[in-house]
Design a protein around this motif. Structure first.
Motif, PDB file in Angstrom:
ATOM      1  N   TYR A 155       0.802  -1.188  -0.031  1.00 11.74           N
ATOM      2  CA  TYR A 155       0.014  -0.061  -0.061  1.00 11.74           C
ATOM      3  C   TYR A 155       0.780   1.264  -0.042  1.00 11.74           C
ATOM      4  O   TYR A 155       1.894   1.311   0.505  1.00 11.74           O
ATOM      5  N   THR A 173      -6.645  12.025  -1.086  1.00 11.29           N
ATOM      6  CA  THR A 173      -6.464  10.889  -1.852  1.00 11.29           C
ATOM      7  C   THR A 173      -5.800  11.517  -3.251  1.00 11.29           C
ATOM      8  O   THR A 173      -4.998  11.077  -3.895  1.00 11.29           O
ATOM      9  N   GLU A 177      -2.147  10.250  -4.862  1.00 12.50           N
ATOM     10  CA  GLU A 177      -2.361   9.722  -6.386  1.00 12.50           C
ATOM     11  C   GLU A 177      -1.412  10.461  -7.041  1.00 12.50           C
ATOM     12  O   GLU A 177      -0.466   9.860  -8.074  1.00 12.50           O
ATOM     13  N   LEU A 180       2.048   9.143  -6.162  1.00  9.39           N
ATOM     14  CA  LEU A 180       2.169   7.933  -7.017  1.00  9.39           C
ATOM     15  C   LEU A 180       2.759   8.189  -8.425  1.00  9.39           C
ATOM     16  O   LEU A 180       3.650   7.230  -8.716  1.00  9.39           O
ATOM     17  N   THR A 186       1.673   2.227 -10.118  1.00  7.71           N
ATOM     18  CA  THR A 186       0.423   1.798 -10.732  1.00  7.71           C
ATOM     19  C   THR A 186      -0.599   1.584  -9.704  1.00  7.71           C
ATOM     20  O   THR A 186       0.235   0.404  -9.268  1.00  7.71           O
ATOM     21  N   PRO A 187      -1.518   2.202  -9.210  1.00 10.00           N
ATOM     22  CA  PRO A 187      -2.346   1.682  -8.274  1.00 10.00           C
ATOM     23  C   PRO A 187      -3.113   0.270  -8.783  1.00 10.00           C
ATOM     24  O   PRO A 187      -3.393   0.239 -10.012  1.00 10.00           O
ATOM     25  N   THR A 188      -3.632  -0.387  -7.955  1.00  9.27           N
ATOM     26  CA  THR A 188      -4.137  -1.688  -8.246  1.00  9.27           C
ATOM     27  C   THR A 188      -5.702  -1.766  -7.690  1.00  9.27           C
ATOM     28  O   THR A 188      -6.291  -2.685  -7.673  1.00  9.27           O
ATOM     29  N   PRO A 191      -8.816   3.853  -3.494  1.00 10.16           N
ATOM     30  CA  PRO A 191      -8.582   4.478  -2.001  1.00 10.16           C
ATOM     31  C   PRO A 191      -9.319   4.021  -0.958  1.00 10.16           C
ATOM     32  O   PRO A 191     -10.625   3.711  -1.184  1.00 10.16           O
ATOM     33  N   ILE A 212      -3.770   3.448  -0.546  1.00  7.70           N
ATOM     34  CA  ILE A 212      -4.211   2.758  -2.073  1.00  7.70           C
ATOM     35  C   ILE A 212      -3.059   1.562  -2.227  1.00  7.70           C
ATOM     36  O   ILE A 212      -1.983   1.694  -2.228  1.00  7.70           O
ATOM     37  N   TYR A 214      -0.950  -1.033  -4.312  1.00  9.52           N
ATOM     38  CA  TYR A 214      -0.365  -1.031  -5.720  1.00  9.52           C
ATOM     39  C   TYR A 214       0.413  -2.432  -5.946  1.00  9.52           C
ATOM     40  O   TYR A 214       0.452  -3.238  -4.906  1.00  9.52           O
TER      41      TYR A 214
END
Length: 214
Positions: A155, A173, A177, A180, A186-188, A191, A212, A214
């Motif tokens: 995370y 948030t 983002e 990142l 890259t988020p997976t 949030p 988030i 990832y």
């Protein structure tokens, strides 16, 4: 002037009590285990160990869903469950065996309480104490409360104080983002909002996090 000094002193006393009480309370509360990968100011990258959560899905505004979800899961951990020694469970005979009809088991509180929005619905979960497995956890009496295992997961996290109201959560948030993106991560997942403190904690001393996967 005298009245103002009295108010300031009273506020300082209340603040000190809040710090001491919250610190003592949180020190006794188990949290999910993780390894810190990187820290940069308010940002962190963490890898969480596998865990079990008790989860509910609720609707409404963020505040309505928070209150409703908390009550439902709190009902489970504070006794709204049937333990492994319950009357409805047949247990192999040993000597001695002590059984109680309709036994309920009180589960230790853990932190954080996490909320995640999915379309118009919200999911709230509590992490279960690490001493439990899916086999040993009591069964929720409320069918809306579900138990599930979460595998090891990384995370990205941003920590902030104050009241976790919708505008501030949205700002945090976006900030996370954007961070990142600078890390080419890259988020997976969506949030999630985690709140660690009891409601009587002064906003200045509250610990909130947007997370988030990832």
């Amino acid at each position: 002037m005298k009245s103002l000094r009295y108010k300031i002193k009273s506020a300082l006393v209340v603040g000190l009590i809040s710090i001491l009480y919250t610190g003592a309370s949180m020190a006794a509360i188990e949290g999910p285990a993780f390894t810190l990968i990187e820290k940069s100011g308010a940002f962190e990258l963490r890898e969480y160990e596998p865990k079990i959560i008790a989860e509910v899905e609720v609707s409404g505004t963020m505040k309505q869903a928070s209150n409703k979800g908390f009550k439902m899961i709190a009902g489970y951990i504070f006794g709204g469950n049937t333990s492994q020694q319950g009357a409805a469970e047949k247990i192999s005979m040993t000597a001695p065996v002590t059984m109680k009809t309709g036994v309920s088991e009180k589960i230790s509180m853990t932190a954080p309480v996490t909320m995640q929005q999915s379309d118009s619905q919200w999911r709230m979960n509590f992490v279960m104490p690490s001493k439990y497995t899916m086999e040993t956890l009591p069964t929720p009496n409320n069918a809306a409360v579900t138990l599930r295992e979460i595998p090891k997961q990384k995370y990205a996290v941003i920590r902030f104080s104050g009241l976790a109201r919708a505008p501030k959560v949205a700002y945090m948030t976006t900030t996370l983002e954007n961070w990142l993106k600078t890390k080419n991560i890259t988020p997976t997942g969506k949030p999630e909002l985690s709140r660690y403190d009891p409601p009587w904690t002064l906003p200045l001393f509250r610990r909130n996090e947007v997370m988030i996967a990832y």
